[in-house]
Design a protein around this motif. Structure first.
Motif, PDB file in Angstrom:
ATOM      1  N   UNK A  17       0.863  -1.185   0.000  1.00 47.88           N
ATOM      2  CA  UNK A  17       0.000   0.000   0.000  1.00 47.88           C
ATOM      3  C   UNK A  17       0.891   1.222   0.000  1.00 47.88           C
ATOM      4  N   UNK A  18       0.457   2.247  -0.701  1.00 48.10           N
ATOM      5  CA  UNK A  18       1.207   3.492  -0.734  1.00 48.10           C
ATOM      6  C   UNK A  18       0.994   4.262   0.557  1.00 48.10           C
ATOM      7  N   UNK A  19       2.045   4.879   1.019  1.00 45.52           N
ATOM      8  CA  UNK A  19       1.946   5.714   2.214  1.00 45.52           C
ATOM      9  C   UNK A  19       1.095   6.942   1.894  1.00 45.52           C
ATOM     10  N   UNK A  20       0.313   7.414   2.850  1.00 41.94           N
ATOM     11  CA  UNK A  20      -0.551   8.571   2.594  1.00 41.94           C
ATOM     12  C   UNK A  20       0.234   9.879   2.366  1.00 41.94           C
ATOM     13  N   UNK A  21       1.503   9.911   2.759  1.00 36.88           N
ATOM     14  CA  UNK A  21       2.316  11.111   2.589  1.00 36.88           C
ATOM     15  C   UNK A  21       2.719  11.234   1.120  1.00 36.88           C
ATOM     16  N   UNK A  22       2.215  12.243   0.454  1.00 31.72           N
ATOM     17  CA  UNK A  22       2.455  12.376  -0.981  1.00 31.72           C
ATOM     18  C   UNK A  22       3.825  12.976  -1.310  1.00 31.72           C
ATOM     19  N   UNK A  23       4.560  13.460  -0.316  1.00 35.96           N
ATOM     20  CA  UNK A  23       5.881  14.032  -0.590  1.00 35.96           C
ATOM     21  C   UNK A  23       6.942  12.958  -0.792  1.00 35.96           C
ATOM     22  N   UNK A  25       7.641   8.833  -2.018  1.00 30.33           N
ATOM     23  CA  UNK A  25       7.077   7.665  -2.684  1.00 30.33           C
ATOM     24  C   UNK A  25       7.538   6.415  -1.947  1.00 30.33           C
ATOM     25  N   UNK A  26       6.849   6.104  -0.870  1.00 27.74           N
ATOM     26  CA  UNK A  26       7.171   4.911  -0.092  1.00 27.74           C
ATOM     27  C   UNK A  26       5.959   3.993  -0.077  1.00 27.74           C
ATOM     28  N   UNK A  27       6.249   2.718   0.061  1.00 31.00           N
ATOM     29  CA  UNK A  27       5.188   1.721   0.128  1.00 31.00           C
ATOM     30  C   UNK A  27       5.375   0.878   1.374  1.00 31.00           C
ATOM     31  N   UNK A  28       4.266   0.345   1.855  1.00 21.63           N
ATOM     32  CA  UNK A  28       4.291  -0.485   3.048  1.00 21.63           C
ATOM     33  C   UNK A  28       3.778  -1.885   2.677  1.00 21.63           C
ATOM     34  N   UNK A  29       4.466  -2.903   3.179  1.00 21.75           N
ATOM     35  CA  UNK A  29       4.081  -4.294   2.932  1.00 21.75           C
ATOM     36  C   UNK A  29       2.673  -4.551   3.461  1.00 21.75           C
ATOM     37  N   UNK A  30       1.872  -5.239   2.654  1.00 21.19           N
ATOM     38  CA  UNK A  30       0.538  -5.638   3.098  1.00 21.19           C
ATOM     39  C   UNK A  30       0.429  -7.158   3.197  1.00 21.19           C
ATOM     40  N   UNK A  31       0.773  -7.865   2.093  1.00 19.39           N
ATOM     41  CA  UNK A  31       0.660  -9.327   2.102  1.00 19.39           C
ATOM     42  C   UNK A  31       1.462  -9.927   0.960  1.00 19.39           C
ATOM     43  N   UNK A  32       1.826 -11.211   1.119  1.00 15.48           N
ATOM     44  CA  UNK A  32       2.544 -11.938   0.079  1.00 15.48           C
ATOM     45  C   UNK A  32       2.002 -13.370   0.033  1.00 15.48           C
ATOM     46  N   UNK A  33       1.884 -13.896  -1.181  1.00 13.55           N
ATOM     47  CA  UNK A  33       1.436 -15.263  -1.418  1.00 13.55           C
ATOM     48  C   UNK A  33       2.540 -15.994  -2.164  1.00 13.55           C
ATOM     49  N   UNK A  34       2.859 -17.225  -1.727  1.00  7.93           N
ATOM     50  CA  UNK A  34       3.921 -18.005  -2.365  1.00  7.93           C
ATOM     51  C   UNK A  34       3.448 -19.442  -2.555  1.00  7.93           C
ATOM     52  N   UNK A  35       3.609 -19.924  -3.783  1.00  5.95           N
ATOM     53  CA  UNK A  35       3.355 -21.326  -4.103  1.00  5.95           C
ATOM     54  C   UNK A  35       4.518 -21.785  -4.969  1.00  5.95           C
TER      55      UNK A  35
END
Length: 144
Positions: A17-23, A25-35
């Motif tokens: 998910x993108x961080x709400x701070x628009x200054x 460009x950082x993203x935060x981990x939400x979930x990962x799926x592995x098969x």
């Protein structure tokens, strides 16, 4: 990704998910799926139409949930198939996991799979809304 490059047929789905701070460009981990591809190929070759689903808490500095899908191999032993690390065990995360699993195993509404779980209410709701991919029924008999 390195995992996909070294394991042919492996599926890795990452959500951020993108961080709400628009200054920034950082993203935060939400979930990962592995098969893993080899496990997927082996499961399809053996094709035992039963899958166990469960979730477990992760404690420590990075809390969350691990959702897992396991099958049975030809010796009736547990056969790991897929897992996901998600933010919390809720209807959204289970639905996402089941959709990813359905895509990997090519499950359709006429597939004859049996799913086994510990009757989590959230998982039951996720079965109901996962675009009629799964039919869900409960068995209340216990073996002693």
């Amino acid at each position: 990704m390195e995992l996909q490059a070294t394991n042919v047929g492996t599926t890795v789905k990452l959500e951020v998910v993108n961080e709400p701070n628009s200054t920034r460009e950082t993203r935060q981990f939400k979930r990962v799926y592995i098969c893993l591809g080899a496990l997927k190929k082996g499961f399809k070759a053996g094709l035992r139409d039963i899958l166990g689903l469960d979730g477990a808490f992760m404690k420590g500095p990075f809390p969350g949930q691990v959702l897992t899908a396991v099958g049975l191999d030809s010796n009736n032993d547990i056969y790991p198939l897929a897992y996901a690390i998600v933010e919390t065990e809720n209807m959204s995360s289970w639905k996402w996991f089941l959709e990813c699993l359905g895509d990997d195993l090519e499950l359709y509404s006429n597939s004859n799979f049996t799913f086994m779980s510990d009757r989590q209410k959230v998982l039951f709701s996720s079965f109901c809304i996962t675009n009629s991919l799964f039919v869900y029924d409960c068995c209340n008999d216990y073996v002693e």
